[in-house]
Design an enzyme around this catalytic site. Structure first.
Site, PDB file in Angstrom:
ATOM      1  N   TRP A 102      36.739  53.587  30.535  1.00 61.82           N
ATOM      2  CA  TRP A 102      37.940  52.746  30.528  1.00 61.82           C
ATOM      3  C   TRP A 102      38.161  52.102  29.172  1.00 61.82           C
ATOM      4  O   TRP A 102      39.295  51.922  28.728  1.00 61.82           O
ATOM      5  CB  TRP A 102      37.879  51.720  31.658  1.00 61.82           C
ATOM      6  N   ASP A 172      39.620  43.470  30.222  1.00 61.28           N
ATOM      7  CA  ASP A 172      40.007  44.244  31.397  1.00 61.28           C
ATOM      8  C   ASP A 172      38.983  43.949  32.481  1.00 61.28           C
ATOM      9  O   ASP A 172      37.921  44.553  32.526  1.00 61.28           O
ATOM     10  CB  ASP A 172      40.032  45.733  31.056  1.00 61.28           C
ATOM     11  N   LYS A 196      40.353  46.609  43.680  1.00 58.12           N
ATOM     12  CA  LYS A 196      38.903  46.512  43.794  1.00 58.12           C
ATOM     13  C   LYS A 196      38.484  45.198  44.456  1.00 58.12           C
ATOM     14  O   LYS A 196      37.841  45.203  45.489  1.00 58.12           O
ATOM     15  CB  LYS A 196      38.260  46.669  42.415  1.00 58.12           C
TER      16      LYS A 196
END
Length: 360
Positions: A102, A172, A196
């Protein structure tokens, strides 16, 4: 109906109490005679839902008044572009710390707009650790520093918050937000996809400091400008109303269960017992530096990869689902976000021990 323990990395489990409340309110929210998903986002009923959700999130995270909370669409991937578009001018230099898949995607997007300096990287270690604070090569003129506190795929987590001085720190937090207390004041921007620890897919949270709003570079599309969303209460266009409502129910569930400090204790306990089971076995292993192991995403491999298919099939039969590791890593991955009860982790550990006895 039998509910399974869903170890998916996202979309992930939601608290059962939240799903039950949403079920009970599906056709008629508090006497309005309509479902939340049917409401006008500008109507009094939904406005009350939105305001309560933001108030609860601010309380949970201790978000100062000097920060705006935005409820957006586009996932964390859209933030890979929104951050440089809003925080830099053309030709700016930005610092990124590369710790996995990511991080790499965020870096690739930022390179479309900025000069990217890789201030630290663990790629040489196959992303099994994170760079130490004293090894970071931060630019003297960076517009911001970006990092990914938890890499969902590799199961790697920062054990520290990078010290960037006066330079805004951007994070993030898709995989770790709401899993423990966080000092919001240490960050310029926090963003997170919802699927999530927050709610269903389709919602993205952005927490941005006031002084970083209103500086979007010329030519920034309207929908990618933080100021547009801040000035319009996240309702410049129709927001993901039902996902926003469900996120609000999750925030209330967290408050009822003791807030983020209590959640941190449960999450720490869940992770520690699962890692202990892995480390105490010659049959399973985890490649990540113990100092940088994620609380949220626990990858592990079997000594004999030829047993992977059997492991997954037998786990599924036991109600332990979505344990297959990411294709880039292989093996297994157990994502144990807030909504995964401790009983689910206990059931996984019991199954792992039984499978080892029979196949080891």
């Amino acid at each position: 109906m039998t509910r399974v323990y869903n170890f998916s990395a996202g979309p992930a489990m939601l608290p059962e109490a939240v799903l039950e409340q949403a079920r009970d309110e599906m056709l008629d929210w508090q006497g309005t005679g309509m479902s939340v998903m049917e409401m006008s986002h500008r109507g009094k009923a939904f406005m009350s839902i939105a305001e309560q959700a933001e108030a609860d999130l601010r309380e949970l995270m201790g978000i100062p008044d000097s920060y705006r909370v935005l409820f957006l669409q586009g996932g964390a991937s859209t933030q890979f572009a929104m951050v440089p578009l809003n925080l830099t001018a053309g030709g700016a230099t930005v610092d990124y710390i590369n710790t996995g898949a990511w991080s790499k995607k965020a870096i690739a997007e930022a390179k479309r707009f900025c000069n990217v300096n890789i201030a630290g990287s663990s790629e040489a270690q196959n992303f099994t650790t994170v760079p130490a604070q004293d090894s970071l090569q931060l630019s003297t003129d960076a517009a911001y520093v970006h990092y990914t506190p938890n890499e969902t795929i590799g199961g790697v987590e920062f054990p520290y918050v990078p010290d960037t001085g006066e330079v805004p720190l951007v994070a993030d937090m898709s995989s770790t937000i709401l899993s423990r207390p966080v000092e919001v004041e240490r960050f310029g921007v926090i963003y997170a996809g919802a699927q999530k620890n927050i709610g269903p897919a389709g919602l993205t949270l952005v927490i941005v400091r006031d002084d970083l709003i209103g500086k979007a570079r010329g030519g920034t599309p309207t929908m990618l400008d933080y100021k547009v969303h801040a000035d319009n209460g996240s309702m410049y266009n129709t927001p993901p109303t039902y996902a926003w409502y469900l996120a609000g129910l999750v925030f209330q569930w967290l408050k009822r269960n003791g807030g983020l400090a209590a959640m941190a204790e449960v999450n720490r306990r869940k992770a520690e017992k699962l890692y202990a089971a892995i480390d105490g076995s010659d049959f399973y292993s985890n490649p990540v530096d113990p100092a940088c192991r994620s609380w949220m995403n626990v990858p592990f491999v079997l000594a004999n990869p030829g047993l992977d298919a059997s492991f997954l099939q037998e786990a599924e039969a036991r109600g332990l689902t979505t344990l297959k590791g990411h294709r880039s890593v292989g093996g297994m991955r157990a994502s144990i976000y807030n909504a995964m009860p401790e009983a689910g982790v206990d059931a996984l550990i019991e199954f792992m021990a039984d499978f080892e006895r029979r196949h080891g």
